[in-house]
Design an enzyme around this catalytic site. Sequence first.
Site, short mmCIF file in Angstrom:
data_model
loop_
_atom_site.label_atom_id
_atom_site.label_comp_id
_atom_site.label_asym_id
_atom_site.label_seq_id
_atom_site.Cartn_x
_atom_site.Cartn_y
_atom_site.Cartn_z
N ARG A 41 82.91 20.20 -39.17
CA ARG A 41 82.98 19.57 -39.66
C ARG A 41 81.78 20.64 -41.01
NH1 ARG A 41 77.52 16.04 -39.62
NH2 ARG A 41 76.64 17.73 -40.87
N ARG A 87 64.64 11.59 -35.39
CA ARG A 87 64.45 11.13 -37.20
C ARG A 87 64.97 9.30 -36.76
NH1 ARG A 87 65.21 15.72 -40.71
NH2 ARG A 87 66.83 16.39 -39.92
N HIS A 116 79.56 13.51 -37.66
CA HIS A 116 78.45 13.36 -37.04
C HIS A 116 78.51 14.55 -35.12
CE1 HIS A 116 73.71 13.41 -36.05
NE2 HIS A 116 74.13 14.56 -37.25
N HIS A 119 66.14 17.47 -29.85
CA HIS A 119 66.47 17.48 -30.35
C HIS A 119 67.84 16.88 -29.77
CE1 HIS A 119 70.96 17.94 -33.26
NE2 HIS A 119 69.59 17.48 -34.02
N ASN A 140 72.95 18.21 -51.18
CA ASN A 140 73.41 19.71 -50.52
C ASN A 140 73.06 20.57 -51.60
OD1 ASN A 140 74.40 17.31 -48.54
ND2 ASN A 140 77.03 17.78 -49.15
N ARG A 146 63.15 18.84 -39.87
CA ARG A 146 62.86 18.95 -41.27
C ARG A 146 62.83 18.05 -41.72
NH1 ARG A 146 63.11 24.59 -43.34
NH2 ARG A 146 64.81 24.45 -41.18
N TYR A 203 77.51 7.43 -40.65
CA TYR A 203 77.20 8.33 -39.32
C TYR A 203 78.13 8.11 -38.46
CZ TYR A 203 72.93 11.44 -41.75
OH TYR A 203 72.78 12.34 -42.38
#
Length: 688
Positions: A606, A417, A634, A477, A77, A447, A510
Amino acid sequence: MVSNMTSNPLSSADEKQKKAFSEISTFEDIITSSDPDLYIDRDFSWLYFNNRVMEEALDMSNPLLERVRFLSIFASNLDEYYMVRIPTVHKSVLEESMNFDAENHTYSEMQKIYAELPIMLGNMESCWEDILIPALKAQNIHILEYSELEDFQTEYLNKYFKKNIFPLLTPLAYDSSHPFPYIANQSVNLAVIISDTAYGRLFVRIKIPSGVKRLIPVPSKEDLKSGKTEDNMAAGKSGNFNFVWVDDVIIANLDLVFPGQTILEAHAFRITRDGDLGLDDDGDFNLMKSIEKKSGAKYFGSPLRMEINDGMSDYVLKILMENLKLRSSQVEALASPVGLVSISELCDINRPDLKYEPFTPKKKEYLITKKASIFSKIKKKDVLVYRPYDSFESVIDFVQAASVDPDVIAIKITLYRVDKKSRIIQYLKDAADNGKQVVVLIELKARFDEENNVAKAKELEHANIHVVYGVPNLKTHAKICMVLRREEDELVPYVHMSTGNYNAATARIYTDFEYFTADPEIGQDAVDLFNALTGYSRKTNYQKLLVAPSMMRGELISKIRREVENQKQHGNGHIVFKLNSLVDPECIFELYRASAAGVKVELQVRGISCLRPQIPGYSDNIQITSIVGRFLEHPRVYYFFNNGEEEMYLGSADLMQRNLDRRIEILFPVNEDYLRKIKAFGGKPLGE
């Protein structure tokens, strides 16, 4: 672990904050105020989120190897923070903007961030060196210094080096005839100084090959006698797991790399580069070629930090800093090895007693079909899936069924993704082979997944699939798949929507919601959405979906204000949001106003939250919690009590300017049956 964010020192209402609020004459002043005390700084909020990850590494109730994994996530992170946020911080300082809508930082704010980062690094080192290493040792897992090895172990490692590492090394000299070598982002390197009889002191860079493990298993004497040296992650007869850092193995064998030379010193270092590819939708006419040129190993963003061993000499440090154009504030001298993210390799050790109990997702029973098709099941009723408790296989079955069903005419899907060995990609190719119309919008600007998405786009194009690379100036997205099926002289849309990606790998770790429906209004919305994504449609109004950037913020604000009116009339205003980040100032303003009106506001965030809870008169009806645990939380969930006519929306959009203004997002409603069942936002299985 559930954390109450009101106890966070950054979110408590101190006297300065109370004074700041008392001087505001109207709520509208909040939105225009530049006083940072009215909001939690987003970067500090993120840093404290990462501290909550650290807390999991320190939590002795977690299995030991899972604690190691959490510390690795903490380190990863931090890498991402440097790659993504630090460039934005620097840019904001240079622009000297004080507008809250921009992501601004005065020079003093940047200094505060740089003051906080060494504290986090110190805590990371302390957690590893002082807590986890002794705990691992107590479980017969040893991270050894080279000086601790016995002669037979160094002999084994010398042979291992010659066979597995030496052929992969490429020393690169730096002198008047050789330019300073490129240093790849997040690669671990050795800076070596040798003494040459003809040229004197010379600098050489050696990159540790990416295909080599950072932690090399070291067999015990019993293992060598039994011939057991290959099964690296299973304890031998000694019952011990011994490891040594590959950096040390290479340094110990530099005489083989530089025969006839004297090794004066050798030190590991690692850099983190700016992760912004600098893509310009208007200027980059061929987006795919631009991404191919700028991403991955071909892209060298500016170095932003360098991790070094604390024993590095000033001579070596000066060479690195001058050539990488780094300031002293960007150099981190560590007592621990550089790149602690690599400690995740220990999680492969065969010690199930030191890990979470094995968990196997279950296939959604209702969608398991023998005679009836999956489409007839979905047409009969909507289906909610809660990953990873429910398996990702349901959506794979959905796409596979569509690829072979003779009545299916078309499949349209957005991919943000995807896993590298995606079965969904394969079934889309099968569908094209079977004569279906297949349209895939694959977002090339996702990204850190740019290279993988370029490869997938080419793979799909080679299968004669119509591929769209996204919408100019916006990221797509939204996660949606539409299957058009011919039934009794009409086309029926079957729609799958999700809060998470079409990625089988992340689906195992997730938490996310998926939703299958044949609702005709949602189906028409999906048709209109794909027309907007692939063509020039400027559709802005949808029947049931909330779509960004055209309408999502406005619709959410309208629903928040409706709770305010219900509170005034019925005293039952209630809002519950679960999301990753809460940054958008307009939405924060509306939540402040709802709280002041008495609406009960429960937020489960989160990561980043810029809203300050529990400020008397303004946010004292707002409670914020955060969950960090085994699975990455998520989903985005938006619930409104609506005077008993409850509404709930799921989707991929956080309350951030980027999601609401610069991305194509969707929020989709769930029907009443499932709305009543989604009561636990705490990561527990839902159950039918």
